[in-house]
Structures are given as C-alpha cells and as structure tokens.
Design an enzyme around this catalytic site. Structure first.
Site, PDB file in Angstrom:
ATOM      1  N   GLU A   1       0.835  -1.215   0.000  1.00 52.62           N
ATOM      2  CA  GLU A   1       0.000   0.000   0.000  1.00 52.62           C
ATOM      3  C   GLU A   1       0.866   1.260   0.000  1.00 52.62           C
ATOM      4  O   GLU A   1       0.555   2.242  -0.670  1.00 52.62           O
ATOM      5  CB  GLU A   1      -0.942  -0.013   1.209  1.00 52.62           C
ATOM      6  CG  GLU A   1      -2.010  -1.094   1.067  1.00 52.62           C
ATOM      7  CD  GLU A   1      -2.966  -1.108   2.238  1.00 52.62           C
ATOM      8  OE1 GLU A   1      -2.495  -1.388   3.363  1.00 52.62           O
ATOM      9  OE2 GLU A   1      -4.160  -0.841   2.050  1.00 52.62           O
TER      10      GLU A   1
ATOM     11  N   GLU B   1      -3.806  -9.420   3.708  1.00 52.69           N
ATOM     12  CA  GLU B   1      -4.630  -9.110   4.889  1.00 52.69           C
ATOM     13  C   GLU B   1      -5.803 -10.064   5.046  1.00 52.69           C
ATOM     14  O   GLU B   1      -6.182 -10.430   6.155  1.00 52.69           O
ATOM     15  CB  GLU B   1      -5.152  -7.671   4.810  1.00 52.69           C
ATOM     16  CG  GLU B   1      -4.131  -6.599   5.112  1.00 52.69           C
ATOM     17  CD  GLU B   1      -3.286  -6.213   3.911  1.00 52.69           C
ATOM     18  OE1 GLU B   1      -3.348  -6.932   2.893  1.00 52.69           O
ATOM     19  OE2 GLU B   1      -2.559  -5.212   4.000  1.00 52.69           O
TER      20      GLU B   1
END
Ligand code: NAI
Length: 685
Positions: free
Chosen positions: A69, A89
């Site tokens: 990210e 995740e």
C-alpha cells in the site's frame, strides 16, 4: 523524515527503500492487540501522493500488505526481480485498509485487483510488471536503479502518477460482475467474512469517488476488526508458529536435539498413502526405494506415481523427479536407506512382521517410521532391535498435497529420531506437529466421538443431509457423511471389526446397540454389509451416478433404511434442530481435545488446532476446535456437555473432561494461557 524530504527545496525527488533487503512486510500483527486499530498509513500516503516531488518505491525482497500500500501511494515503483508483492490481509481476517482496495483496482483493473485482494496471494516481480503494479524490474541494485529513475523524472509532471486520481476502469456490466464475484467468494469462503468485505470494498472503488471509497474501506475494516474471525485467524497464524517450536507437554524442547540428515528413504506399501509419500519424498529431492508385494501392483503404483510427479512438475514449472525413485518387489534394497516409512494395510500383525524384517536388514541407525492412522507405535518399536529409532509419521491423504504431518513419539523414541522426522517433514513442505502415542493420536482420536454423535443423531431422527448441512454451514469443507463417503466407509468398518465391535449375530437382539457397556451405533456396519462403501461403490450415505462418482445425491433408500432401523429398535424419531447437531458433534470432539491435553498427548491447544485446520478442514476463520471452545465460552461448553451427558448417560464421550472443569473453575483463562495451566497441573501430579 518524509516531511523533511518533501519540504527541503534541495531535494528534487525521493526514493523509499527498506532495510536488509526487504522493502516492507506490512504491519506487525502482534501490535494489533486487543483494540485493533488500523495502520496509521493513510495520511502519510496522502502526503506522498499529493506532493509535487516524485517519490519512487525501491522494492526489494517483499512488499506485502501495508508495504505494498505504501508503494501504491508512491508515484513510481521499481522492483527487484526476486521481489514478491501482495495484499495478504484477507488471510488474517482483514482487508488492506490503507487505500489498497481503492488504489489497486484503479491501477490494474478490477478483476486482477479482486483476485489479489480476495485470495491474498503473492505475485512475483515479473507478474507484478505484467499486471502493471510496478514500472520496472531490475536484476541489479534496486536502490541504485530507483535513484537513477527518480533523477530522470525529477521536475516532471506527476499528474499521471497519482493513482487515487485515476478513474476506476469500468466493466461492461459491473453489477453482474460483482454479483458473480460475490457468489464465488461466498462459496469458497465457507463463512469467512473478510473475503466478502474485500469484494464490497473493491465494489466501492468502482461505484464511488475515491474519498467515499476510502470511507467505505475504513467502515468495512472496522467491522472486520471487531469480528471474532480476525482474532481467530491471527491466533491461528501464531499457533502455526508455536507448533514449529515443537516441544513435549512437559515442556522439553526436543528441537534442540540435532536431526540426522536423510538422503535416501524407503516407502513400504504403495497404496493410496505410499504413492503420495513417495511423490512428496522425491519432490523434496531424496532418493527413494519404493516397495510393493507383486510386480503387477508395483507397475500400477509406478504409473500412478509418475503421473502425480508429472502433474506436480508441470504446476511448479520443473522437471519431474522420476530418476529419484527405484521400484522393487523385494524389501532387500532398503538395506542402505537412512529412513523407512511403512505404509502397508492398517493391520498390526502385518506391520509387526515388517518391522521385524526391517530391523534385521537395515543398516545400523536407520530410522523406522510408520504411517499408521492410530496403532500403537510402541508395539511396533518392540519388534525391533533399536526401539529408540522408531517414530510415527502420520501423513494425510493425498499425502503429496496435504500440509499436515503428525509426528508420533513413543515412550522409547529418541529425541534424535523425533527431530529427524520433524525435519524431514519440513523438507517435504509439511507442517509437522509433534504428538504422543495413543489410539488415533490427536486427529483421529478426536474424530471418533464426533462420528459417534453423527451416527447417534441419525438414530434419533436426523438425516445425513441435515447433519452435513449444519457442519458445512459452520464452515467444514464437507459434512461428516459426505466426508465418510469420500474416504470410504469400509476403512472404519475394518478397524471396528478388528476391535471386535462388529458383532452381526446380535444385531437384532437388545444388545445390538451396546458394546462394552456403552452406546454403539451399528449403522455404518449395516451399510457396509450392503456393499455401500461410499463414492467408490456409488452408494454410501448418499447415492452417486456411478462408482467413483463425486456428486452426492439424497438417497430415498437410505431414508427408508433409517426408518426401518428406528422401528426395529423402537427408536422414536424426533425433530432435531441445528443447535443440537452442532453442539453434540463439536462439543464431543472438543471434549476429547481436553482429554488429549490432560493426557499430555498434545503439548498445547495450538497443536490440536493446527491439526484440525490442516488435516480435517476445520474452518481456519474459527481458529480450531480449542480456540472455538474459548470463543463460545468454556462455561457454555461445560454446561452443554453436562446437559447432553445427562440425557445420554451411556455415552462417555459426552461426560465433561476434568481439565475442562478445572479451567472453568479457575475463571476460564484465555486459550494462550492453557499450556502454562496444564503444565502446572502436570507438575502437581
Ligand atoms: P492401501 O490399502 O491403499 O495400500 C496398502 C498397500 O500396502 C497395498 O498396495 C498393499 O499391496 C501394500 N502391502 C501390503 N503388504 C505389503 C508388504 N508386505 N510389503 C509391501 N507392500 C505391502 O492403504 P492406505 O490407505 O494407503 O493405508 C496405508 C497405511 O496408511 C495404513 O496404515 C493406514 O491406516 C494409513 N493411513 C491411511 C490414510 C488414508 O486416508 N487412506 C490416511 C493416513 C494414514
């Protein structure tokens, strides 16, 4: 530091790199703690992206989760050819909450982004380049390449480099696409909510402006954070690590004992299991001697093993390891191997003979292992000159695919034999769990009361469809009856016969449903007597279109058979609800788990949970049976077991285990404290 770089007038462009050859592996999940707050990355990424100086991510090693990210917040990304990138995740019950679900689809399109975000899979640098995640891949020094790149773009416009400002690529029929994606994810998620939330977040990237999409991402993350599932998945992550630091229940760390290297191994018996074990050993680079009884069986096995090797090699893009294996109908060639794995029929007499032979012909020091599903390791050891060299290596079917390996130590197994088996399991890409020697070890011992309850529920009025539906809704890949049909009803039947439990002459008498003074259901035996062995015969608890068929269909014959059976034994069918099915099956299994901990067969609840998730398709997002017991509350489990045992006093597996009582009496400590608690109890004995 970043603020300074962005504001310093002399700095024209910026390179972000990691340390020690790793860009960034994301947040440390230990820091999530009880309150679980999202990573504080979002404002920083906003600052980087909206700045006027080009920021280049130099990706070495890994860019995972928050790491990727961060890279997506930069204007450019340069990766080393060996780097791996991904948003894992979802595997921890979460979603990428620092804009990952909003930026990735804008950068690489919705289908590709959805795939990465909902599966959590990693991609290589080459695939990342092809997908458009990175701008350049280098074989050389990544930071040097990134600096060169950063200097070349200094002062140029960044308008086309701010991913959050990209319009999200539209799909021809977005609604239909997401409906289909949601359906697929729901099917494979088996009740896990994170993959569903990931689809919802990506949908927001398509249907909402960026800032609103970010709000939605945050909202969804909030829901996931507070769910029990994220906690269960994080527990499971650490449970696998704990199992890797294997120890005995008394706390001895046997992993300090040095394993002996194994270069050459033998497999005796090339049936279902022996074939898979041979493949796994050959793929791990060992020389293997594979032994069968007759030429015909040997050739059949050789053909099957070669096929498995070919398919595996194709998938992994390597050359099949045919040359690692030699085949023999004679046991003599095993004389010079370092370790033997016996995988003949589950028959103690046969296995004893083989262990006697092995002990005579193998070179001194050869480790002798058995793949038995639950027979006594010590009895086999007693047939050999060196019982300290004997351990169990219990693989799961198909052995070249399934990750789990139970390594079973007997009272006389040496620490080095155990260490060698554990190490070999690792080399074969298995998760090795160390367990003690008892009937069924950990996994199969717990399965017994679970299966018993399923049979009893049928006697009392349930159908296989009801029981399976409840267990599948809970998250098991297959309910107990569909699973029995798949693995074959005859296997358990043979074991029950050997145990003297199948007594056809009294099946019509009053003692038909009692064995050794306790309730016994002969339902499975009766099906086997009809030749209904499950999928392999086209009939079992369900019917299949042909022998070997895979699609289970309800069988009216089975329903009438159950009705006749109940009439014959004067059993009144009653209406059984979902809660009772779930509680009786699961709590009986969990209760046996507590007995296993009490008996010191497993070192801790983590070992049991890893075994159940990897070997028995227990849903990972529910942590494992022992974690689940903690989640629903030990007091609750105890009360329900007491209730069911009162109703069924002739079923000992429903009688609450004293360890469970002790845990409840001491205030139900959380699952990560049980190991310590049990150690204390053991030390007081
Ligand atoms: P299987 O019946 O498919 O294969 C056994 C093989 O051993 C046969 O091919 C037979 O010809 C061979 N054999 C018998 N005597 C032999 C001898 N003296 N020398 C060489 N080969 C001999 O059985 P399966 O399912 O592979 O099971 C093998 C062992 O693995 C059993 O102990 C079983 O309990 C255990 N196991 C089975 C699992 C399963 O799902 N099938 C899972 C885990 C363990």
């Amino acid at each position: 530091m970043m603020d300074k770089a962005l504001s310093e007038p002399e700095v024209k462009s910026v390179v972000i790199c990691g340390q020690n050859g790793r860009f960034c592996g994301g947040a440390d999940i230990k820091e999530f703690g009880e309150t679980m707050t999202g990573p504080p990355l979002v404002p920083m990424l906003h600052k980087i992206e909206s700045g006027t100086k080009p920021v280049v991510a130099a990706i070495e090693g890994i860019a995972l989760g928050g790491g990727l990210e961060l890279a997506l917040g930069c204007h450019y990304r340069i990766a080393h050819s060996k780097a791996r990138l991904g948003l894992p995740e979802v595997l921890l019950g979460l979603l990428p909450a620092a804009g990952g679900t909003q930026r990735l689809p804008r950068l690489i399109g919705v289908p590709a982004a959805l795939d990465l975000i909902t599966t959590g899979r990693h991609v290589t640098a080459a695939e990342a380049l092809q997908l458009g995640i990175v701008d350049e891949v280098t074989d050389g020094n990544t930071v040097d390449a990134a600096v060169k790149f950063a200097l070349s773009v200094a002062g140029k416009s960044l308008d086309a480099c701010r991913i959050s400002t990209y319009p999200c690529p539209q799909l021809p029929d977005s609604d239909a696409f997401f409906e289909m994606a949601m359906q697929q994810v729901r099917q494979s998620a088996r009740g896990a909510i994170a993959p569903v939330a990931c689809v919802q977040a990506v949908h927001a990237a398509v249907s909402l402006p960026y800032t609103q999409g970010m709000k939605r991402e945050k909202e969804l993350m909030g829901t996931l954070f507070t769910s029990g599932q994220a906690r269960a998945l994080q527990y499971y992550f650490f449970a696998q690590r704990a199992v890797g630091r294997w120890s005995t229940p008394s706390g001895s760390r046997w992993d300090t004992s040095k394993p002996r290297p194994v270069h050459k191994a033998a497999v005796i018996g090339l049936g279902t299991m022996g074939r898979g074990i041979t493949v796994a050993l050959a793929q791990a680079g060992l020389s293997v001697v594979a032994v069968e009884t007759h030429e015909k069986l040997l050739m059949e096995a050789k053909q099957a093993v070669s096929g498995m090797l070919e398919r595996g090699a194709k998938r992994r893009g390597v050359v099949p390891a045919y040359d690692n294996i030699s085949y023999s109908c004679n046991i003599r060639p095993v004389a010079d191997v370092d370790l033997v794995i016996e995988a003949v029929f589950e028959d103690m007499t046969l296995k004893k003979t083989i262990f006697q032979q092995l002990s005579e012909i193998c070179k001194p020091g050869t480790f002798l292992c058995t793949n038995t599903s639950g027979l006594d390791i010590d009895q086999l050891a007693s047939q050999t000159h060196n019982p300290e060299l004997v351990v169990g290596m219990h693989f799961f079917a198909p052995a070249h695919v399934m990750k789990l390996l139970e390594v079973v130590y007997g009272p006389r197994s040496s620490p080095q034999a155990v260490a060698t088996a554990m190490q070999l399991g690792k080399k074969m890409d298995k998760v090795s769990v160390l367990v003690g020697n008892c009937r069924g070890f950990v996994g199969n011992r717990m399965l017994k009361p679970y299966l018993d309850q399923a049979f009893f529920l049928l006697e009392e009025g349930a159908t296989p469809e009801l029981v399976d539906r409840v267990l599948e809704e809970f998250g098991f890949a297959m309910g107990v009856f569909r699973m029995s049909d798949l693995s074959g009803l005859d296997i358990g039947w043979r074991v029950r016969k050997a145990d003297g439990l199948v007594v056809p002459e009294v099946l019509t008498g009053p003692s038909a449903r009692i064995r050794h003074g306790f309730r016994y259901s002969p339902l499975g035996d009766l099906l086997c007597e009809q030749g209904r062995f499950g999928q392999k015969t086209g009939r079992g608890w369900y019917q299949y279109d042909k022998p070997g068929g895979r699609v289970a269909k309800s069988d009216p014959w089975l329903h009438s058979f159950l009705e006749e059976y109940r009439t014959q034994y004067g059993l009144a069918a009653r209406c059984i609800d979902h809660q009772e099915v779930l509680e009786r099956c699961l709590y009986a299994l969990i209760n046996e788990g507590f007995r296993i901990l009490q008996d010191g067969i497993a070192a801790g609840p983590e070992d049991i949970d890893v075994i159940y998730v990897l070997g028995y398709s227990w849903p990972r997002h529910r942590g494992g049976p022992m974690f689940y017991a903690g989640l629903v509350g030990l007091t609750n489990v105890l009360e329900r077991l007491e209730h069911y045992h009162q109703v069924h006093p002739d079923v000992p597996s429903l009688q609450p285990c004293s360890l469970l009582r002790k845990l409840v009496a001491s205030g139900s400590p959380p699952v990560h404290r049980w190991r310590e608690f049990i150690k204390k109890i053991h030390s007081q004995l």
